[in-house]
Each structure stands twice: as structure tokens, then as C-alpha cells.
Design a protein around this motif. Structure first.
Motif, PDB file in Angstrom:
ATOM      1  N   TYR A  71      -0.102   0.213  34.516  1.00  0.00           N
ATOM      2  CA  TYR A  71      -1.997   0.187  34.881  1.00  0.00           C
ATOM      3  C   TYR A  71      -2.082   1.497  34.988  1.00  0.00           C
ATOM      4  CZ  TYR A  71      -1.500  -2.562  30.102  1.00  0.00           C
ATOM      5  OH  TYR A  71      -0.734  -3.319  28.792  1.00  0.00           O
ATOM      6  N   GLN A  72      -2.365   2.739  35.260  1.00  0.00           N
ATOM      7  CA  GLN A  72      -3.061   4.017  36.358  1.00  0.00           C
ATOM      8  C   GLN A  72      -4.654   4.183  35.449  1.00  0.00           C
ATOM      9  OE1 GLN A  72      -1.866   7.620  36.648  1.00  0.00           O
ATOM     10  NE2 GLN A  72      -2.089   7.054  39.537  1.00  0.00           N
ATOM     11  N   PRO A  73      -5.607   3.943  36.744  1.00  0.00           N
ATOM     12  CA  PRO A  73      -6.797   3.905  36.361  1.00  0.00           C
ATOM     13  C   PRO A  73      -7.514   5.488  35.948  1.00  0.00           C
ATOM     14  CG  PRO A  73      -7.251   1.623  38.300  1.00  0.00           C
ATOM     15  CD  PRO A  73      -5.610   2.928  37.755  1.00  0.00           C
TER      16      PRO A  73
ATOM     17  N   LEU B 243       1.592   3.065  31.240  1.00  0.00           N
ATOM     18  CA  LEU B 243       2.451   3.375  31.626  1.00  0.00           C
ATOM     19  C   LEU B 243       3.584   2.946  31.920  1.00  0.00           C
ATOM     20  CD1 LEU B 243       0.691   6.059  35.256  1.00  0.00           C
ATOM     21  CD2 LEU B 243       1.980   7.184  32.646  1.00  0.00           C
ATOM     22  N   MET B 244       4.762   3.011  30.355  1.00  0.00           N
ATOM     23  CA  MET B 244       6.058   2.416  30.897  1.00  0.00           C
ATOM     24  C   MET B 244       6.567   1.731  31.842  1.00  0.00           C
ATOM     25  SD  MET B 244       9.037   1.997  27.476  1.00  0.00           S
ATOM     26  CE  MET B 244       7.504   3.715  26.833  1.00  0.00           C
ATOM     27  N   ARG B 245       7.534   1.224  31.998  1.00  0.00           N
ATOM     28  CA  ARG B 245       8.389   1.334  32.249  1.00  0.00           C
ATOM     29  C   ARG B 245       9.326   0.186  32.280  1.00  0.00           C
ATOM     30  NH1 ARG B 245       5.749   4.345  35.434  1.00  0.00           N
ATOM     31  NH2 ARG B 245       4.561   4.604  36.467  1.00  0.00           N
ATOM     32  N   TRP B 246      10.570   0.627  32.118  1.00  0.00           N
ATOM     33  CA  TRP B 246      12.104  -0.299  32.701  1.00  0.00           C
ATOM     34  C   TRP B 246      12.409  -0.860  33.222  1.00  0.00           C
ATOM     35  CZ3 TRP B 246      17.403   1.798  29.735  1.00  0.00           C
ATOM     36  CH2 TRP B 246      17.732   0.897  30.000  1.00  0.00           C
TER      37      TRP B 246
ATOM     38  N   ILE C 138      -5.450  15.639  25.255  1.00  0.00           N
ATOM     39  CA  ILE C 138      -4.136  16.547  25.377  1.00  0.00           C
ATOM     40  C   ILE C 138      -3.973  16.694  26.979  1.00  0.00           C
ATOM     41  CG2 ILE C 138      -3.276  19.029  25.563  1.00  0.00           C
ATOM     42  CD1 ILE C 138      -4.722  19.881  22.769  1.00  0.00           C
ATOM     43  N   ASP C 139      -2.601  16.163  27.194  1.00  0.00           N
ATOM     44  CA  ASP C 139      -2.132  15.310  28.277  1.00  0.00           C
ATOM     45  C   ASP C 139      -1.090  17.293  29.386  1.00  0.00           C
ATOM     46  OD1 ASP C 139      -1.530  13.954  30.684  1.00  0.00           O
ATOM     47  OD2 ASP C 139       0.233  12.832  29.140  1.00  0.00           O
ATOM     48  N   ASP C 140      -1.221  16.736  30.288  1.00  0.00           N
ATOM     49  CA  ASP C 140      -0.230  18.226  31.396  1.00  0.00           C
ATOM     50  C   ASP C 140      -1.086  19.547  30.679  1.00  0.00           C
ATOM     51  OD1 ASP C 140       0.809  15.999  30.954  1.00  0.00           O
ATOM     52  OD2 ASP C 140       3.199  16.353  30.852  1.00  0.00           O
TER      53      ASP C 140
ATOM     54  N   ILE D 233      -4.078  13.480  41.899  1.00  0.00           N
ATOM     55  CA  ILE D 233      -5.461  14.330  42.781  1.00  0.00           C
ATOM     56  C   ILE D 233      -4.679  12.501  43.834  1.00  0.00           C
ATOM     57  CG2 ILE D 233      -7.567  13.295  43.990  1.00  0.00           C
ATOM     58  CD1 ILE D 233      -8.554  13.706  41.267  1.00  0.00           C
ATOM     59  N   GLU D 234      -4.226  13.171  45.101  1.00  0.00           N
ATOM     60  CA  GLU D 234      -2.879  12.373  46.358  1.00  0.00           C
ATOM     61  C   GLU D 234      -4.771  12.647  46.964  1.00  0.00           C
ATOM     62  OE1 GLU D 234       0.347  13.774  46.712  1.00  0.00           O
ATOM     63  OE2 GLU D 234       1.043  12.599  44.588  1.00  0.00           O
ATOM     64  N   THR D 235      -5.348  13.958  47.301  1.00  0.00           N
ATOM     65  CA  THR D 235      -6.271  13.549  48.506  1.00  0.00           C
ATOM     66  C   THR D 235      -8.025  13.778  48.495  1.00  0.00           C
ATOM     67  OG1 THR D 235      -6.144  15.555  48.744  1.00  0.00           O
ATOM     68  CG2 THR D 235      -4.261  15.435  49.484  1.00  0.00           C
TER      69      THR D 235
ATOM     70  N   GLY E  51      -5.282   9.214  39.843  1.00  0.00           N
ATOM     71  CA  GLY E  51      -3.866  10.321  40.457  1.00  0.00           C
ATOM     72  C   GLY E  51      -4.191   8.534  42.112  1.00  0.00           C
ATOM     73  N   TYR E  52      -2.915   8.769  42.833  1.00  0.00           N
ATOM     74  CA  TYR E  52      -2.649   8.093  44.135  1.00  0.00           C
ATOM     75  C   TYR E  52      -3.294   7.510  45.045  1.00  0.00           C
ATOM     76  CZ  TYR E  52       2.336   8.492  42.463  1.00  0.00           C
ATOM     77  OH  TYR E  52       3.693   8.863  41.894  1.00  0.00           O
ATOM     78  N   TRP E  53      -4.371   8.983  45.041  1.00  0.00           N
ATOM     79  CA  TRP E  53      -5.899   8.592  46.075  1.00  0.00           C
ATOM     80  C   TRP E  53      -6.562   7.309  45.768  1.00  0.00           C
ATOM     81  CZ3 TRP E  53     -11.617   9.239  45.769  1.00  0.00           C
ATOM     82  CH2 TRP E  53     -12.111   9.248  47.007  1.00  0.00           C
TER      83      TRP E  53
HETATM   84  P1  C2E Z   1       2.153  11.760  32.548  1.00  0.00           P
HETATM   85  O1  C2E Z   1       1.590  11.277  30.846  1.00  0.00           O
HETATM   86  O2  C2E Z   1       1.851  12.537  31.955  1.00  0.00           O
HETATM   87  O3  C2E Z   1       1.987  10.422  33.147  1.00  0.00           O
HETATM   88  C1  C2E Z   1       1.343  10.556  34.352  1.00  0.00           C
HETATM   89  C2  C2E Z   1       2.440  10.822  35.035  1.00  0.00           C
HETATM   90  O4  C2E Z   1       2.323  11.052  36.661  1.00  0.00           O
HETATM   91  C3  C2E Z   1       3.011   8.659  36.035  1.00  0.00           C
HETATM   92  O5  C2E Z   1       4.471   9.151  36.311  1.00  0.00           O
HETATM   93  C4  C2E Z   1       2.287   8.425  36.987  1.00  0.00           C
HETATM   94  O6  C2E Z   1       3.259   7.188  37.572  1.00  0.00           O
HETATM   95  C5  C2E Z   1       2.403   9.863  37.540  1.00  0.00           C
HETATM   96  N1  C2E Z   1       1.092  10.085  38.695  1.00  0.00           N
HETATM   97  C6  C2E Z   1       0.336   9.959  38.917  1.00  0.00           C
HETATM   98  N2  C2E Z   1      -0.561   9.522  39.991  1.00  0.00           N
HETATM   99  C7  C2E Z   1       0.037  10.725  40.306  1.00  0.00           C
HETATM  100  C8  C2E Z   1      -0.034  11.210  41.468  1.00  0.00           C
HETATM  101  O7  C2E Z   1      -1.202  11.284  42.261  1.00  0.00           O
HETATM  102  N3  C2E Z   1       0.740  12.004  42.456  1.00  0.00           N
HETATM  103  C9  C2E Z   1       2.305  12.178  41.338  1.00  0.00           C
HETATM  104  N4  C2E Z   1       3.152  12.568  42.017  1.00  0.00           N
HETATM  105  N5  C2E Z   1       2.401  11.739  40.520  1.00  0.00           N
HETATM  106  C10 C2E Z   1       1.548  10.763  40.212  1.00  0.00           C
HETATM  107  P2  C2E Z   1       5.383   8.321  35.217  1.00  0.00           P
HETATM  108  O8  C2E Z   1       4.853   6.517  35.154  1.00  0.00           O
HETATM  109  O9  C2E Z   1       6.887   8.500  35.932  1.00  0.00           O
HETATM  110  O10 C2E Z   1       5.224   9.069  33.233  1.00  0.00           O
HETATM  111  C11 C2E Z   1       5.654   9.831  33.519  1.00  0.00           C
HETATM  112  C12 C2E Z   1       5.795  10.685  32.332  1.00  0.00           C
HETATM  113  O11 C2E Z   1       6.426   9.659  31.121  1.00  0.00           O
HETATM  114  C13 C2E Z   1       4.616  10.494  31.585  1.00  0.00           C
HETATM  115  O12 C2E Z   1       3.373  11.606  31.981  1.00  0.00           O
HETATM  116  C14 C2E Z   1       3.955  10.122  30.436  1.00  0.00           C
HETATM  117  O13 C2E Z   1       4.685  11.666  29.148  1.00  0.00           O
HETATM  118  C15 C2E Z   1       5.884   9.431  30.046  1.00  0.00           C
HETATM  119  N6  C2E Z   1       5.600   7.958  29.650  1.00  0.00           N
HETATM  120  C16 C2E Z   1       5.108   7.341  30.404  1.00  0.00           C
HETATM  121  N7  C2E Z   1       4.825   6.385  28.964  1.00  0.00           N
HETATM  122  C17 C2E Z   1       4.823   6.057  28.468  1.00  0.00           C
HETATM  123  C18 C2E Z   1       4.668   6.040  26.030  1.00  0.00           C
HETATM  124  O14 C2E Z   1       4.485   4.829  26.660  1.00  0.00           O
HETATM  125  N8  C2E Z   1       5.061   6.293  25.838  1.00  0.00           N
HETATM  126  C19 C2E Z   1       5.441   8.110  25.788  1.00  0.00           C
HETATM  127  N9  C2E Z   1       5.711   8.605  25.006  1.00  0.00           N
HETATM  128  N10 C2E Z   1       5.501   8.558  27.360  1.00  0.00           N
HETATM  129  C20 C2E Z   1       5.657   7.716  28.174  1.00  0.00           C
END
Ligand code: C2E
Ligand code: CA
Ligand code: CA
Length: 269
Positions: free
Chosen positions: A33-35, A50-53, A167-169, A227-229, A246-248
Motif C-alpha cells: 500500500y502506497q500512501p 499495488l499488487m505483487r506476486w 483517472i490514473d496516468d 514525487i521523488e525529491t 511517490g518515494y519521497w
Molecule cells: P500505477 O497504478 O501507475 O502505480 C504506480 C506505480 O509507480 C507503482 O508501480 C509504484 O510502485 C510506482 N511508483 C510509485 N511511486 C514512485 C516513485 O516515486 N518513483 C518511481 N519510479 N515509481 C514509483 P507498480 O507497483 O510496479 O505497479 C505498476 C502498475 O501495475 C500500476 O501502475 C498499475 O497500473 C498496475 N497495477 C498494480 N496493482 C494492480 C492491481 O491490483 N490491479 C490492476 N488492474 N493493475 C494494477
């Protein structure tokens, strides 16, 4: 065969549907979970799941490597149940230390097409006695948010249920203003690609400013991802961006680390 070659050998093999099914059954999918933060008050307002396997054979597999396969194979429907069951249960636990937080979940377009999506969500909200406002559904505009999704009514249904949708991205895909106007949404999340080189790239600054203005003119708050900085965080806050992630602030954390982390953050304010 050495242990290493066994592991690497497996890593190179394509992921199969049976593997995903057994991973789901064996609870190998976990949520980090990312805040999300209010940039003005520096308080956590919610978390994104955020899902992980965590595969015993393959090690850590990033979501983008298996989510498309979950979708193609039809296992995604089972996964949708698991997603709401697990994340809303975890939210209830988080509410013991931070009762205002919301849970944001990522939904792919194929999940938005599931005919019983609204019922599934309602089932797990009710099971956990949660208010709909404590859930947020994210989908990306780059995933061909076609007219069929608009016309299947799911976004209106979620709005009727008072479930916020974001809306993401944002900025990377379909930015049709007409579509944006029609969508029943609550928040825009600026894609991290614009934030990554924000301080070095004046064009990215202009894009981010335009998205903030667009969001506000349409009545949505805006969140900046990635956001990293300190500089990025300050610039975004000073230029009217409402929320940040973000990681910051923090990476995605497993529940056992997230709970004390948030309790400490909210205690300090
Ligand atoms: P997203 O939804 O755009 O999630 C943000 C991604 O950016 C996450 O990668 C997160 O770990 C990463 N991130 C967060 N802060 C920073 C930062 O400061 N710097 C950088 N470089 N990266 C950062 P993650 O966890 O690898 O997820 C990738 C994508 O996978 C997600 O992009 C989302 O589209 C998808 N995803 C993750 N969990 C799920 C889920 O439960 N269901 C679905 N359908 N998609 C998921
Ligand atoms: Ca997301
Ligand atoms: Ca994103």
C-alpha cells in the motif's frame, strides 16, 4: 541442477494460466500500500493498493508482467473478488489507527466490463461495514477507455453508489475533453513521467500546470504521482497541486509496516 539455475530456469519460462490460478489459491498475490498525501497539510489521506506476486518459484514478479495474462485468461474475475475482499479488510484494520483514510484500487478495462462489478464492490463494502466514500477506483485513460465502457454505465453506477473514481496516468492517453467532461470522475492523477524530470524540463512544468488548471476548472482535485525529491514536492505544492504520491513520501508498504508508519505520521501533525 543447482538451485540458482532452477530458479533462473523457471523465471525464463512463460507464465501459465494454471500457475496464476494456483498462485491465487495459494495466496501468493499480496498487496503493498502506497500512501497518498495532502501536499498542504503533509498528511496521509489514503492508500493505493499495488499488487505483487511473490512466487516461490519465480521470486518477485512485477504487476505489469502478469496482469495482462490474468486478463486474457479470464482469471481476472476471480482476482477482482480477491482484490476487494483483501483490500477492504485491510482498510478496516487501517481505520483502527487512521479512520479517515480511503483505499484506492486499480481496475483494468476488462474489470470495468465485468457485469457484476458493482455488486461485487457492494458485497465487500457491506461485509466490512464501510462507507462507499472510503473506496476509490482508479483506471487509466491509456487503456482504451472506449465508448463501450462509457455506455455500459459502470461509471454512472459507481457514481450512484457514491464511489469516487479517478483517472490514473493522466496525460499519457486519451485526453479527449469531451470524454473527460462526460466521465463521472473525482480526481486526476498526473502520470509520473511528467514529474520525473519536472525540475529540468520546462515543457513538463507547462504540462503539469495545464493539468492542474484543467482539473480545477472542471472541479477535480489533482494528484501528482512519482514525487521523488523535495524540490518536486515543493514546486507542486506551490503551484496548486492538491495531492502527491511517490518515494519521497513512501514506497508501497506491506500492511505490517504501513500501519505503524501511518499511525506515526498522523500522530505528529
Ligand atoms: P500505477 O497504478 O501507475 O502505480 C504506480 C506505480 O509507480 C507503482 O508501480 C509504484 O510502485 C510506482 N511508483 C510509485 N511511486 C514512485 C516513485 O516515486 N518513483 C518511481 N519510479 N515509481 C514509483 P507498480 O507497483 O510496479 O505497479 C505498476 C502498475 O501495475 C500500476 O501502475 C498499475 O497500473 C498496475 N497495477 C498494480 N496493482 C494492480 C492491481 O491490483 N490491479 C490492476 N488492474 N493493475 C494494477
Ligand atoms: Ca494507479
Ligand atoms: Ca499511475
Amino acid at each position: 541442477m543447482s538451485l540458482l539455475s532452477k530458479i533462473f530456469g523457471h523465471k525464463n519460462k512463460p507464465i501459465t494460466v494454471d500457475e496464476l490460478k494456483s498462485a491465487l489459491k495459494n495466496k501468493e498475490f499480496v498487496f503493498y500500500y502506497q500512501p497518498e498525501w495532502d501536499l498542504k497539510t503533509n498528511r496521509a489521506i489514503g492508500v493505493e493498493a499495488l499488487m505483487r506476486w511473490e512466487s516461490p518459484k519465480r521470486g518477485y514478479v512485477p504487476p505489469m508482467e502478469f496482469i495482462p495474462l490474468l486478463e486474457e485468461s479470464g482469471v481476472i474475475h476471480e482476482f477482482t473478488h480477491f482484490l476487494f475482499e483483501q483490500t477492504l479488510k485491510d482498510l478496516t484494520e487501517l481505520h483502527t489507527v487512521a479512520p479517515e483514510l480511503f483505499m484506492a484500487v486499480n481496475l483494468s478495462i476488462s474489470q470495468l466490463h465485468e457485469p457484476d462489478l458493482a455488486e461485487t464492490i457492494q458485497k465487500y463494502l457491506s461485509a466490512n461495514n464501510l462507507d462507499a466514500e472510503h473506496l476509490e477506483c482508479e483506471f487509466t485513460e491509456s487503456q482504451e477507455l472506449g465508448d463501450d465502457v462509457l455506455s455500459n454505465g459502470i461509471l454512472d453506477k459507481l457514481a450512484e453508489m457514491h464511489i469516487p473514481v479517478s483517472i490514473d496516468d493522466f496525460g499519457t492517453g486519451y485526453s479527449s475533453f469531451e470524454r473527460l467532461k462526460k466521465l463521472n470522475i473525482r480526481k486526476l492523477k498526473i502520470d509520473l513521467s511528467f514529474v520525473r524530470t519536472l525540475m529540468e524540463d520546462d515543457k513538463n512544468k507547462s504540462i503539469v500546470l495545464s493539468i492542474i488548471k484543467l482539473g480545477h476548472d472542471l472541479g477535480f482535485p489533482v494528484l501528482a504521482e512519482g514525487i521523488e525529491t523535495t524540490e518536486q514536492q515543493q514546486w507542486l505544492r506551490d503551484n496548486g497541486c492538491d495531492y502527491g504520491q511517490g518515494y519521497w513520501f513512501s514506497r508501497g508498504l506491506p500492511m505490517e509496516q504501513l500501519k505503524p508508519f501511518l499511525a506515526e505520521n498522523l500522530k505528529q501533525k
